[in-house]
Write an enzyme that holds these catalytic residues in place. Sequence first.
Site, short mmCIF file in Angstrom:
data_model
loop_
_atom_site.label_atom_id
_atom_site.label_comp_id
_atom_site.label_asym_id
_atom_site.label_seq_id
_atom_site.Cartn_x
_atom_site.Cartn_y
_atom_site.Cartn_z
N LYS A 115 0.81 -1.22 0.00
CA LYS A 115 0.00 0.00 0.00
C LYS A 115 0.84 1.27 0.00
CE LYS A 115 -4.46 -1.47 1.74
NZ LYS A 115 -5.53 -1.29 2.71
N LYS A 201 -5.02 -9.65 -6.89
CA LYS A 201 -6.18 -9.90 -6.04
C LYS A 201 -7.36 -9.00 -6.46
CE LYS A 201 -6.02 -7.91 -1.92
NZ LYS A 201 -5.75 -7.54 -0.53
N LYS A 204 -11.05 -3.61 -3.72
CA LYS A 204 -11.91 -2.42 -3.76
C LYS A 204 -11.14 -1.24 -4.36
CE LYS A 204 -13.74 -3.60 0.80
NZ LYS A 204 -13.16 -3.48 2.12
P1 TYM Z 1 -10.71 -5.88 3.91
O1 TYM Z 1 -11.71 -4.84 4.24
O2 TYM Z 1 -9.69 -5.57 2.87
O3 TYM Z 1 -11.42 -7.21 3.49
C1 TYM Z 1 -12.46 -7.81 4.29
C2 TYM Z 1 -12.32 -9.32 4.21
O4 TYM Z 1 -12.39 -9.77 2.85
C3 TYM Z 1 -11.26 -10.60 2.54
N1 TYM Z 1 -10.87 -10.36 1.13
C4 TYM Z 1 -10.74 -11.32 0.21
N2 TYM Z 1 -10.91 -12.67 0.28
C5 TYM Z 1 -10.71 -13.38 -0.86
N3 TYM Z 1 -10.35 -12.81 -2.07
C6 TYM Z 1 -10.17 -11.47 -2.16
N4 TYM Z 1 -9.83 -10.92 -3.34
C7 TYM Z 1 -10.37 -10.66 -1.00
N5 TYM Z 1 -10.27 -9.33 -0.74
C8 TYM Z 1 -10.58 -9.17 0.56
C9 TYM Z 1 -10.17 -10.13 3.49
O5 TYM Z 1 -9.20 -11.13 3.70
C10 TYM Z 1 -10.96 -9.81 4.75
O6 TYM Z 1 -11.17 -10.99 5.52
N6 TYM Z 1 -7.47 -5.45 7.69
C11 TYM Z 1 -8.76 -6.02 7.30
C12 TYM Z 1 -9.89 -5.58 8.19
C13 TYM Z 1 -9.68 -5.87 9.63
C14 TYM Z 1 -9.75 -7.14 10.27
C15 TYM Z 1 -9.49 -6.89 11.64
C16 TYM Z 1 -9.97 -8.44 9.81
C17 TYM Z 1 -9.43 -4.94 10.59
N7 TYM Z 1 -9.30 -5.55 11.79
C18 TYM Z 1 -9.47 -7.92 12.59
C19 TYM Z 1 -9.96 -9.48 10.76
C20 TYM Z 1 -9.70 -9.20 12.12
C21 TYM Z 1 -9.06 -5.57 5.88
O7 TYM Z 1 -8.60 -4.56 5.43
O8 TYM Z 1 -9.96 -6.36 5.24
#
Ligand code: TYM
Length: 342
Positions: A115, A201, A204
């Site tokens: 990032k 990947k 968003k």
């Molecule tokens: P975020 O908001 O990017 O994504 C939310 C969840 O979706 C999963 N994900 C995917 N899984 C499969 N293929 C993809 N292309 C894909 N893109 C996203 C992510 O693995 C995630 O589970 N840092 C985290 C948010 C967070 C969090 C936490 C998660 C903050 N605190 C504590 C678990 C526990 C994030 O940015 O996810």
Amino acid sequence: MRVVSGIQPTGRPHLGNYLGAIRNYVKLQDDAVAAGGECLIFIADLHAISMPHDPAELRASTLELVATLVACGLDTNKTVLFNQAQVPAHAELQWLLSGTARMGWLNRMTQFKDKSGKNREGASIALFTYPVLQAADVLLYQATHVPVGEDQKQHLELARDIAQKFNNDFCAEDAPLFTLPEPIIPPDAARIMSLRDGTKKMSKSDPSEMSRIELADDADTIMKKIKKAKTDPEPLPGDKAGLADRPEAENLVSICAALTGETVDAVLARFEGHGFGAFKPVLGEALVETLSPISKRYRELLEDRESLDAILAKGAFRAREIGTPTLDGTYSALGLVRGRDR
Ligand code: TYM
């Protein structure tokens, strides 16, 4: 059993979020209730300020994400659904854990490298310490199960390292404060890739909307995106081994398998020798079948913003209650004096 996970309210949620994570939240909320445990799912709005953002958009997309999660099947009678900003203990615990997290550990985080890109010096401090907040998110609630996609595995390993070091440094051996959380990563859909480039990947933040299926897309948009999805000229093989070095084909077949509940080999057995002209409409239909009830419900829920606010307020109240003993225990373990009147 304590299920805890979070999702950021930046951009609109997509198929990768659904298959990699949200679908598992819904399944695990039932498992948690059946086991007499608890499920907490939160909107990671505090994480969202680690990148440049527009405050009005953040506010709107937080409520939209509540609607999406409920439309996907989260039941607020079973799941504590809230946003971090209404539970100050997340930010407090992050600071308390910052004394335990090591610079070297954070320097190894691949998400920060991705990032911040070439602009490391200009990246925010929040982007660097983001994984410590993520550790606080799960440790605050003594999470046992954390449903996430593959890309979050490294952050969860860091949370375990922080918990272990804190327990070693500040707790008696027979009375550790923090539970070590287990990531729950789906076997098949852990990493859904971009529709435009099968090596990247689905995300968003990809500038091209054609790279992802958004959960609120209508049927025509879904069919158009699948029709235009990048593929190769070869026919589909008879088994999974035949998809090696064909990232776009592998991604589309994996998506189909994740939607229909079949194995990748079973999907390939149906399409062996056929080109994408035959496969894509079937995949498009499977997507529409799964996503159209979700987008319909999402639109209905968005009509009533007050109910969405009320969901967050109720969830935050309960989350504050559940998190208080661990936060108090952390202050106390560190020798921090807080007086009696809190
Ligand atoms: P975020 O908001 O990017 O994504 C939310 C969840 O979706 C999963 N994900 C995917 N899984 C499969 N293929 C993809 N292309 C894909 N893109 C996203 C992510 O693995 C995630 O589970 N840092 C985290 C948010 C967070 C969090 C936490 C998660 C903050 N605190 C504590 C678990 C526990 C994030 O940015 O996810």
